[in-house]
Design a protein around this motif. Sequence first.
Motif, PDB file in Angstrom:
ATOM      1  N   ASP B 152      70.186  38.332   9.050  1.00  0.00           N
ATOM      2  CA  ASP B 152      69.892  38.051   7.650  1.00  0.00           C
ATOM      3  C   ASP B 152      69.708  36.566   7.419  1.00  0.00           C
ATOM      4  O   ASP B 152      69.046  36.147   6.488  1.00  0.00           O
ATOM      5  CB  ASP B 152      71.024  38.594   6.771  1.00  0.00           C
ATOM      6  N   SER B 156      65.130  37.907   7.547  1.00  0.00           N
ATOM      7  CA  SER B 156      64.716  39.292   7.739  1.00  0.00           C
ATOM      8  C   SER B 156      65.711  40.167   7.019  1.00  0.00           C
ATOM      9  O   SER B 156      66.870  40.254   7.411  1.00  0.00           O
ATOM     10  CB  SER B 156      64.711  39.645   9.226  1.00  0.00           C
ATOM     11  N   PHE B 157      65.273  40.809   5.983  1.00  0.00           N
ATOM     12  CA  PHE B 157      66.200  41.571   5.172  1.00  0.00           C
ATOM     13  C   PHE B 157      66.499  42.886   5.865  1.00  0.00           C
ATOM     14  O   PHE B 157      65.660  43.751   5.998  1.00  0.00           O
ATOM     15  CB  PHE B 157      65.581  41.815   3.796  1.00  0.00           C
ATOM     16  N   ASN B 159      68.961  46.096   5.845  1.00  0.00           N
ATOM     17  CA  ASN B 159      69.954  46.813   5.051  1.00  0.00           C
ATOM     18  C   ASN B 159      69.798  48.290   5.350  1.00  0.00           C
ATOM     19  O   ASN B 159      68.702  48.811   5.339  1.00  0.00           O
ATOM     20  CB  ASN B 159      69.692  46.537   3.560  1.00  0.00           C
ATOM     21  N   TYR B 161      70.105  50.683   3.702  1.00  0.00           N
ATOM     22  CA  TYR B 161      69.555  51.464   2.599  1.00  0.00           C
ATOM     23  C   TYR B 161      68.054  51.257   2.448  1.00  0.00           C
ATOM     24  O   TYR B 161      67.359  52.053   1.893  1.00  0.00           O
ATOM     25  CB  TYR B 161      70.283  51.043   1.309  1.00  0.00           C
ATOM     26  N   ILE B 162      67.600  50.148   2.946  1.00  0.00           N
ATOM     27  CA  ILE B 162      66.186  49.837   2.777  1.00  0.00           C
ATOM     28  C   ILE B 162      65.563  49.540   4.139  1.00  0.00           C
ATOM     29  O   ILE B 162      66.101  48.784   4.911  1.00  0.00           O
ATOM     30  CB  ILE B 162      66.014  48.600   1.872  1.00  0.00           C
ATOM     31  N   ASP B 163      64.465  50.140   4.408  1.00  0.00           N
ATOM     32  CA  ASP B 163      63.794  49.896   5.673  1.00  0.00           C
ATOM     33  C   ASP B 163      62.864  48.704   5.548  1.00  0.00           C
ATOM     34  O   ASP B 163      61.932  48.722   4.773  1.00  0.00           O
ATOM     35  CB  ASP B 163      62.954  51.120   6.070  1.00  0.00           C
ATOM     36  N   ASP B 164      63.148  47.682   6.291  1.00  0.00           N
ATOM     37  CA  ASP B 164      62.283  46.507   6.268  1.00  0.00           C
ATOM     38  C   ASP B 164      61.138  46.746   7.224  1.00  0.00           C
ATOM     39  O   ASP B 164      61.349  46.997   8.396  1.00  0.00           O
ATOM     40  CB  ASP B 164      63.080  45.277   6.684  1.00  0.00           C
ATOM     41  N   ASP B 165      59.963  46.686   6.702  1.00  0.00           N
ATOM     42  CA  ASP B 165      58.801  47.004   7.503  1.00  0.00           C
ATOM     43  C   ASP B 165      58.664  45.997   8.630  1.00  0.00           C
ATOM     44  O   ASP B 165      58.624  44.799   8.399  1.00  0.00           O
ATOM     45  CB  ASP B 165      57.555  46.976   6.621  1.00  0.00           C
ATOM     46  N   ASP B 168      56.436  42.987   8.631  1.00  0.00           N
ATOM     47  CA  ASP B 168      56.726  41.763   7.905  1.00  0.00           C
ATOM     48  C   ASP B 168      57.355  40.709   8.808  1.00  0.00           C
ATOM     49  O   ASP B 168      57.544  39.582   8.400  1.00  0.00           O
ATOM     50  CB  ASP B 168      57.682  42.047   6.742  1.00  0.00           C
TER      51      ASP B 168
END
Lengths: 182, 189
Positions: B152, B156-157, B159, B161-165, B168
Motif C-alpha cells: 500500500d 497500489s491499493f 484491499n 474487498y476491492i479488486d485492484d485491476d 493499473d
Amino acid sequence: MEDARGFISGDDKAFGELVNRYKERIYTVVLRIVGNKDDAKDVAQDAFVRAYRNRQSFRAESGFYTWVYRIAVNLAINFINRNKERQASSLDDPLIIGRQQPEMVTPSVEQDELRRTIDSAIADLPARQKAVFILRHYENKSNAEIASMMSITEGAVKANYFQAIQKLKKSLAPYIAEGGVA
Amino acid sequence: MNCEIFRKYLDEYVRGTLDSSLGNDLGEHMAGCAACRAEYNEHNALLSILNSKSEIAIEPADLDDFLPGVWHKIEKGKSRRRIWFFRLVPAALAAVLLAMFVFRSDSDKLVYTGFYDAADSLESHQTYSALIGVLFGNEAGQQLDIVEQELDSYGSFVNGYIDDDIFDLSLDDLVKLESKLKELKNNKG
C-alpha cells in the motif's frame, strides 16, 4: 435499492441513476481530501468507474453509496500519496471557503488568510492522518466506520486523529491563542 | 479521573458527544486542574477555528459533465485493457514465478499452486487481488495483511474487498512488487 439491484444485474441506466444521485456527496468528500476541484472530480469519477468494473463484488446490503464512498476515500488517499507536490500548489487558489457571515458579501482579508492557513495546515498532514481527520471532523464518521473504510484498526484511527490534531494545533497556534474558559 | 483519562476523552467532551456522567467527571476535573483547563481551551479553540471553514462551495456546473466523464473512462478502460494485457501479462507471470520460488517452504515443496494454475488465475481474474490470492492464498490471513500493508505504501491499493485491476500497475510497480516480495522473504527469515 431498485437501482442498486439493477446495477448488480448490469443495468447501465440504473448505474447512471446512482451516479447522478451520489456524485455530489462523493465529490465533496474527495474534494476535502485532495483539495483541488479538477483532481477531486477525476478521483470521484474513478471511484464510480471502479464500482462499475467491480460490480460483482458489491453486496447490496451495505448500500451503494457506502460502498462507493469507501472506494472514493481510498482512491483519494492514494492520489495524495502519489501527488504530494501538487497538493502544495493547489493551495494557491483555495476553493474551500468558510462559513460566510450573512451581512458580508466578500470575506475579509483576515478571514481569507485564516482559511488559507487552515487549508495549508490540513494539506500538510500525512495522507492517512489527513483522511482520518477529515472523515472524523468534517464527515462526522465514527472511529469504527473510518477503520472499516480504510482497512485499519480503530486504534490506528485514534492514533492518526490524535497526531493530526497535535500538528494542527501547532500550525494554527497563533489563532488558538485567544478564547477559552477562564 | 486523572489527567490521562481527561486527555483521552477531551475531544469527545469538546464536541459534546460524551455521555453526561463522564462529561460531568471531566468538568469537575478541569475545574481543579489548570493544565487540563488549558488543554481544553486550546482544543476548543482549535475545533472552533476548523469549524469556521466547514462548508464546501460546489457550483452545479462543476458536475454537469460528471456522468459522461464516467462513461468515457469506462469505455477507455475497456480498450486500454486489451492493449495492456499483452504487455503486462508476461511481466506479471514473471513476478508470480519469482515469488513462488522466493516463498518456497523449507522442505522445498511449493506451498502455492503450480505455475500454470497461477497463470490461469491471472488470466481469468485479471486482478491484483487474484495475483495476491494465488501467491498467499494458502497462508494465514496475517501474511496477506503484511503484504497489503507493505504494498500500500507505493500506491497500489490492495484491499480484500476491492479488486485492484492489475492493468493499473505499471511495469515499475511490478518490478517493485518483485523486490518487495524478496524483502519480505528476507525479513521472514
